[in-house]
Design an enzyme around this catalytic site. Sequence first.
Site, PDB file in Angstrom:
ATOM      1  N   ARG A 167     -35.195 -24.814  19.568  1.00 19.84           N
ATOM      2  CA  ARG A 167     -35.436 -23.500  20.195  1.00 19.84           C
ATOM      3  C   ARG A 167     -36.349 -22.420  19.538  1.00 19.84           C
ATOM      4  O   ARG A 167     -36.868 -21.667  20.528  1.00 19.84           O
ATOM      5  CB  ARG A 167     -33.915 -22.855  20.316  1.00 19.84           C
ATOM      6  CG  ARG A 167     -33.381 -23.329  21.427  1.00 19.84           C
ATOM      7  CD  ARG A 167     -31.747 -22.561  21.532  1.00 19.84           C
ATOM      8  NE  ARG A 167     -30.719 -23.532  21.985  1.00 19.84           N
ATOM      9  CZ  ARG A 167     -29.474 -23.351  21.808  1.00 19.84           C
ATOM     10  NH1 ARG A 167     -29.156 -22.271  20.993  1.00 19.84           N
ATOM     11  NH2 ARG A 167     -28.613 -24.225  22.010  1.00 19.84           N
ATOM     12  N   VAL A 168     -36.579 -22.859  18.437  1.00 20.86           N
ATOM     13  CA  VAL A 168     -37.444 -22.052  17.822  1.00 20.86           C
ATOM     14  C   VAL A 168     -38.764 -22.703  17.025  1.00 20.86           C
ATOM     15  O   VAL A 168     -39.921 -21.931  16.617  1.00 20.86           O
ATOM     16  CB  VAL A 168     -36.891 -20.802  16.732  1.00 20.86           C
ATOM     17  CG1 VAL A 168     -35.869 -19.774  17.474  1.00 20.86           C
ATOM     18  CG2 VAL A 168     -36.147 -21.780  15.666  1.00 20.86           C
TER      19      VAL A 168
END
Lengths: 503, 184
Positions: free
Chosen positions: A365-366
């Site tokens: 996600r990051v």
Amino acid sequence: MAIRGQDIASVIKRQIEEFGGELTLVDVGTVVEAADGVATIHGLSDVRSMELLQFPGGTLGMALNLEEDSVGAVILGEFAHIKEGDEVRSTGRIVEVPVGDALIGRVVDPLGRPLDGKGPINATETSPVEQVAPNVVVRKSVSTPMQFGLKVVDGLIPVGRGQRELIIGDRNTGKTSMCIDAIINQKGGDVVAIYVAIGQKVGKVAATVATLEAHGAMDHTIVISASASDPAPVQYLAPYAGAAMAEKVMYSGKDALIVYDDLTKHAWAYRQMSLLLRRPPGREAYPGDVFYLHSRLLERSARLDDEHGGGSSTALPIIETQAGDVSAYVPTNVISITDGQIYLEPELFNAGIRPALNAGLSVSRVGSAAQTKAMKGVAGRLKGELAQYRELATFAQFGTDDLDPATRRQLERGQRATELMKQVEVNPLTMEQQVSIFYLLGSGTLDDIPPASIVNFERGWHEYAAANVPNVLKGIADSGELSDEAGKALDEAAVGYKSTAQL
Amino acid sequence: MAGRPTARRYAQAVFQIALENDALDQWSSDLDQIAEALGDSDFFAFLEAPQVPERVKLQGIDTVLVGVSGLARNLVGVLVDHRSVRFAVNVRDQYGALLDRHRGVARATVTTALPLTDEQRGRVRDLLGELVGAKVDATEDVDPQIVGGIIARVGDHLIDGSVTTKLRNMKNALARPPAQLKRD
């Protein structure tokens, strides 16, 4: 280890001088019930939660349930000799572990005691195992890559420093190997790795340590081992002890990589403890706070901003699923806490695709914010393409003759990309090597190589590139970018390599 | 230990009644008498027995517990009614604790290797009183095993000034590695 006579003499001197000196006021209680490593103690009115308790015979315990009239404590170690009526003393110390550089290269238990027979640990600092996670103000978003040295991870599911990336899969799908690869890839770098083994077979932990040693990776690694034969409370403490050691690294402005292997067994240990302490069971008999158990642990991994040293702690929790069931209680909990997951599948593993990463279900996600420009440029679209290929491939099993040329091309490319993602254990590739091979895939250089030969082609290519275009690779490594000239140089080198290669 | 909180509730109720009626000592002796009576296993079994009607039990109480106040008799009646007779001894102990707190008295056990002299006794009492902030009522215990010094226990607190403990601590300190030695 040499005990210096001077030290002993000075200590004895001081002890003699102070003999009969200070009197300490301690809290005491009486054991009213002891069974299965759990004791109910009457008294101890001023004890604090997580405080270490001293049982007779030198056994330590930890106060957990503070009730109106009694204290529920777990016993950390041998408990057969503890009986009703025994006196228990409080120590005034919250459970703590030694932290700092002295632990690097060592194998310790969750209380920081050495297990490797290399003598005592000369740590000068200790830290409570339970600590509050860094707050919002001191944090920064993830911006630097944590290279695994694995094409499939660094290319498709990039992990950044300070990220929490879950590794999930059935037994025997290469979860531990992937993490060991990640640790070995940090060799010679600035990252301190911490490997926490929870509830594993001692033999497996020994094998892991041997692998790390064989590849020179113990020089930057701490191993914490709470094996299957250790009492549940000791297993319960292990990840928190690891997190405390990682925090020490993080707060001193350096980068830590911590592997929790695995949190499923950690949840089991906590479930056992909770049931014995008579806390009410909930779903799958886990206690009500099993979510908090892992959320507070994983929240302690963070990336600090420059004002606070800029250190980081990257967490790789491992979850073992049963028959691919990711919707069980603990897996869903940990999936929702982490910043993405790497999903390893037995089908892929058995089909010879190793690491057996499922590109469709895995996500970071990051991490893409942390990828270098060069990697983003060559691998950015790869994940989508691979996932699409998987779908098409199922569909195309019935024959490719009727497919339009565009689809067929996609299939061909996908086949090669899948082959390219294969990588044997303990064979890390640098970022620039990965960029170069992804570049060749994207430029279509690999399109006329038969899929079966891709692995050989790649191996030869890295040797050829290192020998013939080292400057180009160095340029990519230094700038983190792939310039047009560098691309051209790689193209030319590829033509040269193809003419010489025996495929 | 399941009965302890329950017993405390009864003791609190009794203590409030005693305070209101200004009969703290009366209750103290009544509870002692009740506890003693219930120490008789036949009487206890009689009160616990489910097959004995409550009316008969109350008569039995009146016969055995002569000389206790009416309210104390009622307490036993309530305990029988609540099927909690077995807590009676705990009620007495908890009542004693409440009474001590009310009067600012702390109970202590003092263990020494040799019997204390009167002068020492006074000093120990003063010192302990200062430490816990209450008047100390000490019971003494002689145990040659502790070699020398004194071990005092007040409530949940333990002050261990015995020679044995110090020797043991010294032994542990010497067994520790040098780095940890330097630290403390």
